[in-house]
Write an enzyme that holds these catalytic residues in place. Structure first.
Site, mmCIF file in Angstrom:
data_model
loop_
_atom_site.group_PDB
_atom_site.id
_atom_site.type_symbol
_atom_site.label_atom_id
_atom_site.label_comp_id
_atom_site.label_asym_id
_atom_site.label_seq_id
_atom_site.Cartn_x
_atom_site.Cartn_y
_atom_site.Cartn_z
ATOM 1 N N LYS A 5 0.789 -1.228 0.000
ATOM 2 C CA LYS A 5 0.000 0.000 0.000
ATOM 3 C C LYS A 5 0.822 1.279 0.000
ATOM 4 O O LYS A 5 0.373 2.325 0.451
ATOM 5 C CB LYS A 5 -0.970 0.055 1.201
ATOM 6 C CG LYS A 5 -1.851 -1.147 1.390
ATOM 7 C CD LYS A 5 -2.434 -1.688 0.128
ATOM 8 C CE LYS A 5 -3.424 -0.765 -0.555
ATOM 9 N NZ LYS A 5 -3.816 -1.327 -1.897
ATOM 10 N N THR A 6 2.028 1.192 -0.493
ATOM 11 C CA THR A 6 2.845 2.411 -0.530
ATOM 12 C C THR A 6 3.042 2.908 -1.959
ATOM 13 O O THR A 6 3.738 3.891 -2.186
ATOM 14 C CB THR A 6 4.236 2.145 0.084
ATOM 15 O OG1 THR A 6 4.822 1.028 -0.614
ATOM 16 C CG2 THR A 6 4.156 1.864 1.558
ATOM 17 N N THR A 33 3.568 0.372 -4.555
ATOM 18 C CA THR A 33 4.453 -0.631 -5.177
ATOM 19 C C THR A 33 3.955 -1.041 -6.566
ATOM 20 O O THR A 33 4.763 -1.321 -7.448
ATOM 21 C CB THR A 33 4.574 -1.884 -4.284
ATOM 22 O OG1 THR A 33 3.271 -2.383 -4.024
ATOM 23 C CG2 THR A 33 5.280 -1.579 -2.981
ATOM 24 N N THR A 34 2.640 -1.052 -6.766
ATOM 25 C CA THR A 34 2.134 -1.450 -8.089
ATOM 26 C C THR A 34 2.457 -0.364 -9.119
ATOM 27 O O THR A 34 2.814 -0.666 -10.260
ATOM 28 C CB THR A 34 0.614 -1.697 -8.037
ATOM 29 O OG1 THR A 34 0.327 -2.435 -6.861
ATOM 30 C CG2 THR A 34 0.122 -2.435 -9.255
ATOM 31 N N LYS A 65 -6.284 0.346 -7.199
ATOM 32 C CA LYS A 65 -5.153 1.201 -6.813
ATOM 33 C C LYS A 65 -5.586 2.655 -6.953
ATOM 34 O O LYS A 65 -6.004 3.078 -8.039
ATOM 35 C CB LYS A 65 -3.931 0.950 -7.714
ATOM 36 C CG LYS A 65 -3.466 -0.484 -7.721
ATOM 37 C CD LYS A 65 -2.901 -0.912 -6.379
ATOM 38 C CE LYS A 65 -2.854 -2.439 -6.300
ATOM 39 N NZ LYS A 65 -2.394 -2.935 -5.020
ATOM 40 N N GLY A 66 -5.484 3.396 -5.863
ATOM 41 C CA GLY A 66 -5.983 4.769 -5.863
ATOM 42 C C GLY A 66 -7.480 4.754 -5.646
ATOM 43 O O GLY A 66 -8.248 5.348 -6.382
ATOM 44 N N LYS A 98 -11.168 5.251 -3.894
ATOM 45 C CA LYS A 98 -11.864 6.391 -3.269
ATOM 46 C C LYS A 98 -12.458 5.874 -1.947
ATOM 47 O O LYS A 98 -13.181 4.878 -1.936
ATOM 48 C CB LYS A 98 -13.001 6.882 -4.167
ATOM 49 C CG LYS A 98 -12.559 7.201 -5.591
ATOM 50 C CD LYS A 98 -12.130 8.657 -5.738
ATOM 51 C CE LYS A 98 -11.767 8.989 -7.169
ATOM 52 N NZ LYS A 98 -10.357 8.813 -7.523
HETATM 53 P P1 A3P Z 1 -4.843 3.751 -2.212
HETATM 54 O O1 A3P Z 1 -5.559 2.840 -3.136
HETATM 55 O O2 A3P Z 1 -5.149 3.531 -0.781
HETATM 56 O O3 A3P Z 1 -4.962 5.196 -2.603
HETATM 57 P P2 A3P Z 1 0.242 -0.705 -3.582
HETATM 58 O O4 A3P Z 1 0.338 -0.804 -5.041
HETATM 59 O O5 A3P Z 1 1.596 -0.839 -2.918
HETATM 60 O O6 A3P Z 1 -0.784 -1.607 -2.995
HETATM 61 O O7 A3P Z 1 -0.184 0.758 -3.207
HETATM 62 C C1 A3P Z 1 -1.419 1.278 -3.576
HETATM 63 C C2 A3P Z 1 -1.338 2.748 -3.389
HETATM 64 O O8 A3P Z 1 -0.494 3.315 -4.378
HETATM 65 C C3 A3P Z 1 -2.648 3.467 -3.593
HETATM 66 O O9 A3P Z 1 -3.290 3.453 -2.357
HETATM 67 C C4 A3P Z 1 -2.220 4.818 -4.082
HETATM 68 O O10 A3P Z 1 -2.400 5.822 -3.127
HETATM 69 C C5 A3P Z 1 -0.742 4.695 -4.376
HETATM 70 N N1 A3P Z 1 -0.307 5.194 -5.675
HETATM 71 C C6 A3P Z 1 0.833 5.882 -5.873
HETATM 72 N N2 A3P Z 1 0.960 6.192 -7.164
HETATM 73 C C7 A3P Z 1 -0.093 5.682 -7.816
HETATM 74 C C8 A3P Z 1 -0.496 5.702 -9.168
HETATM 75 N N3 A3P Z 1 0.224 6.295 -10.104
HETATM 76 N N4 A3P Z 1 -1.660 5.112 -9.461
HETATM 77 C C9 A3P Z 1 -2.403 4.508 -8.522
HETATM 78 N N5 A3P Z 1 -2.059 4.463 -7.217
HETATM 79 C C10 A3P Z 1 -0.910 5.055 -6.864
#
Ligand code: A3P
EC number: 2.8.2.8
Length: 827
Positions: A556-557, A559-560, A775-776, A778
């Protein structure tokens, strides 16, 4: 060497001192070893001996301040060992008093080795003690004091005849009843006057003495020479047991299994003839008298049966008449190395041929044990071998000298893979071509040295379970194996109180892992880091199918996002998707690790040009996995690591939302505040969820664990907020850190997407490709109460993180970190 004193009563082990006392409750079974420098020879020898015997220790350089000796009311060390006795005697008063007080209070003893002195000392007093030393002595014929209560593992055998190694021995002349000799020897040259008694006869010179502690309340054992003399290695072990009041104590059982790997394999003219088989049988009888339950363990490759001269074939026929006298195990039918089989069916077929042969000859097929020629396929693991072994032979246990490496022998270990126990083997110095004494490396003298206190003898003493590999040729010709084992086991009986035993390999395996359960889990190394391992690794495999860098998380930082940005680079390849965990392999942290190296490598494409192509994998749970840094480092010591950090409070909240989105019932049933405030009395699932939510955010702790294995120059820390708001800058720094060429121009490939609210990949002027809905997400903002609580919760960890970042040379502390810390101060 004879041992005429061997009588029935000597085996009465109940008479051996146990050395145990109540003090064991108050001291840890650990040695504190004071060395002169970290490179000093004797210090290293002592440390190696401790490692070989799996005795825990801490090394400290003498002269600095003392390490902490106690932990609450418990002593941290059971014995103090000084590589240089003089350093102990001349320690500054303050430290010496502290140490003495510790020794008296916890009943801890001291071992000291008198150093080799530059000058000849005659009758020089040991500072503060009623004992005198004479140095630079040349000695011969050592023997032990049979009355000494230090002796436990060591037995006062006969006299170790001959010159003692070195000409710089120190001998002790005590002047107080607290001292009792433990070892003595005779002078090898004219004695100076203090040694000559009234009658002109030479006294026995005390080379190791025991201090009973009646002089100053501390027990000691003082050595007049280092560990160059084999007997001192045993005495040191006994001294440790005695001085730790039994807290450091090795068992007295020693299991011995002797494999004859190739009972039918050997060149014509070097094979067993009937008299050799008879000698084998009668030697086995003698060995059985020494080693309870002993039988030679014969490994057969059926294809070579009856491939000798008529006389040699008659030898094999005689062996067949005595099938029941031996234990048997399957080698490979044709002696081919299993890693050379790239086709499972062929491997299985060959194994079946050997089984058919065994059935035809009435050779037992149920030993559950097998080994492979040259250890091929056992380690590094050739999965086909394990598979076929299980299927055809129901193999449960095998052995190898190669795990983790052949050398040093003291570090050989076992592991369990696919439910097959892999035991470490010891080397006895007899190889296929050592069938005549003149072929023994170093000749008879070296062989006898190995037997009489040398490597082979020590192997038996230091390893509770010994599996030796030999070959048929060692039992014909000069019958070196018979001589070697009978002699070394006799010698062991003469000089030790060890109980020599043998049992079936499967039972040995069970005993081994009962003794060392921590070894069950394998640690996979890189076969290309060991020239012997590459030789027994399939030529179809390449070590280039391994990642150059890892994105380790935490979850959740972002990484994806990082993963997808990296994958846009034409020279960077990620792993192939996993059916279980999608883009993540999750090899190092969970059960997947037990699937082995082949499984892991199967996720990576073979690079077309390994110097310009970079492989990586991202598994976000690596970050906080207990085992991960150790495992990753064992396989990928040169890898670079990339981690992303955001506010741990924010990360915890994002993770909670992620769990809700994935339908986790606990997350759906409880509010975020309820989750993070769950206590030890809360229900189990809630506590589990709380831990999984909060623990990864203790960043400094996890990073420190990585940094115990990897150097800081291998670690790159990304500010996750920056990755979100300025990914082009971040990707440029990442490329620089990874030294990736040519650099990819992310400015022309990433664009902020208003709808998504994040940066996305540019497809064309109007179109972007963003990460999926997961990811991202709401979701409502975190409530203020939870935020404050988490900022407090992470306070000490965030403070430690600031320190760590500074130590690592980070000039800019991330804004979120300053904010988390400053907000905590306000409340
Ligand atoms: P949220 O979905 O809580 O906003 P991970 O891939 O490690 O699970 O992390 C997911 C988080 O990546 C998302 O958390 C989002 O805030 C963050 N993030 C950073 N850059 C992003 C991007 N370009 N597109 C989507 N999410 C991004």
């Amino acid at each position: 060497m004879t041992c005429s004193a061997l009588t029935e009563t000597r085996r009465n082990l109940s008479k051996q001192p146990e050395h145990r006392s109540m003090a064991k409750l108050r001291i840890d079974a650990k040695v504190l070893l004071f060395v002169e420098t970290i490179y000093s020879r004797l210090g290293r020898d002592i440390a190696e001996l401790l490692v070989h015997n799996r005795i825990k220790y801490k090394v400290d350089v003498v002269g600095k301040s003392l390490p902490v000796l106690t932990n609450l009311d418990k002593g941290k060390f059971a014995v103090i060992v000084f590589e240089n006795l003089t350093k102990y005697l001349t320690m500054d008063n303050w430290n010496r008093e502290l140490l003495d007080k510790y020794c008296r209070e916890y009943g801890v003893g001291v071992v000291g080795f008198h150093p080799v002195s530059e000058e000849v000392l005659i009758g020089s007093q040991l500072k503060g003690f009623p004992i005198f030393v004479h140095t630079k002595m040349n000695l011969k014929n050592a023997a032990l004091n049979p009355a000494s209560n230090v002796l436990r593992l060591t037995r006062a055998g006969e006299t170790a005849w001959g010159n003692l190694p070195g000409n710089d021995w120190t001998v002790f002349a005590p002047n107080h009843s607290t001292y009792e000799p433990l070892e003595w020897a005779s002078p090898n040259s004219e004695l100076p006057s203090p040694f000559v008694s009234d009658h002109g006869a030479a006294r026995l010179l005390y080379t190791v003495v025991q201090d009973h502690g009646t002089y100053d309340g501390i027990q000691r054992v003082l050595f007049g020479s280092g560990l160059g003399f084999w007997l001192h290695r045993l005495l040191l072990l006994d001294a440790l047991t005695h001085l730790s009041q039994g807290q450091i104590s090795l068992g007295l059982n020693r299991y011995v299994l002797i494999d004859i790997d190739d009972i039918f394999v050997g060149e014509k003219g070097t094979r067993l003839k009937p008299p050799d088989v008879e000698a084998l049988l009668s030697s086995q009888k003698r060995l059985q008298a020494m080693v309870s339950g002993f039988k030679f363990n014969l490994g057969f490759s059926g294809m070579y049966f009856h491939h000798g001269t008529d006389e040699e074939n008659a030898g094999e026929d005689l062996l067949m008449e005595h099938i029941d006298d031996f234990s048997w195990f399957s080698h490979m039918w044709n002696h081919k190395q299993p890693h050379l089989y790239d086709n499972y069916t062929h491997l299985e077929m060959d194994m079946k041929l050997n089984k058919n042969f065994a059935t035809e000859k009435n050779i037992p097929t149920d030993s559950g044990y097998s080994v492979a020629p040259h250890h091929a396929g056992v380690y590094p693991v050739h999965e086909y071998l394990y598979e076929a072994w299980k299927k055809v032979w129901n193999v449960k246990v095998t052995s190898t000298e190669e795990y983790p490496h052949l050398r040093p022998a003291r570090l050989r270990r076992g592991f369990i893979h696919r439910n097959i126990m892999v035991l470490p083997r010891q080397t006895c110095g007899l190889f296929t071509h050592t069938y005549l004494i003149e072929k023994y490396p170093g000749g008879r003298e070296k062989l006898d040295e190995n037997i009489q206190g040398g490597e082979l003898f020590q192997s038996i003493v230091f390893n509770p379970i010994n599996i030796f590999m030999t070959h048929m040729s060692n039992y014909g010709n000069d019958r070196l194996a018979l001589y070697t084992f009978e002699s070394v086991l006799k010698f062991t009986q003469c000089w030790t109180n060890l109980r020599l035993l043998s049992t079936l390999p499967v039972e040995l395996g069970e005993k081994y892992f009962q003794m060392f359960p921590e070894e069950e889990d394998p640690i996979w190394g890189n076969p290309c880091d060991d020239s012997r391992h590459i030789k027994t690794w399939s030529h179809n495999k390449t070590c280039q199918q391994l990642p150059n860098f890892l994105v380790i998380g935490p979850q959740k930082t972002g990484t994806t996002a990082l993963y997808s940005f990296l994958s846009m680079h034409p020279n960077i390849n990620s792993n192939l998707n996993s059916i279980d965990t999608f883009e993540e392999i999750q090899f190092f942290n969970g059960k997947n690790y037990y699937r082995g190296l082949d499984w892991y490598m199967g996720f990576f494409p073979v690079p077309i040009n390994s110097s310009s192509q970079y492989l990586f994998e991202k598994s976000a749970t690596y970050f906080d996995g207990e085992q991960v840094p150790k495992r990753a480092h064992a396989l990928l010591p040169q890898a670079k690591l990339v981690t992303i950090l955001i506010s741990p409070a924010k990360r915890a909240y994002s993770w909670y939302q992620h769990m809700r989105a994935h339908g986790d019932q606990v997350a759906l049933n409880y509010s975020f505040y309820e989750v993070i405030t769950a206590s030890e009395s809360s229900n189990r699932p809630l506590r589990d969820l709380r831990n999984r939510c909060l623990l990864p955010g203790k960043y400094s702790q996890h990073l420190e664990r990585w940094l115990t294995y990897y150097s800081s120059s291998q670690l790159f820390i990304i500010d996750g907020e920056e990755l979100r708001t300025a990914p082009v800058d971040v990707m440029n720094s990442v490329q620089k850190f990874l030294k990736i060429t040519p650099p990819f121009d992310y400015a022309t490939h990433l664009r902020f997407d208003k709808k998504k609210g994040f940066y996305c990949q540019i497809i064309n002027e109007d179109k972007t490709k963003c990460l999926g809905r997961s990811k991202g997400r709401k979701y409502p903002q975190m409530d203020e109460r939870s935020l404050k609580l988490l900022q407090r919760y992470y306070l000490s960890h965030n403070t430690a993180l600031v320190k760590l970042l500074k130590r690592l040379g980070h000039q800019n502390i991330p804004g979120w970190l300053k904010m988390d810390l400053s907000d905590t101060m306000v409340t």
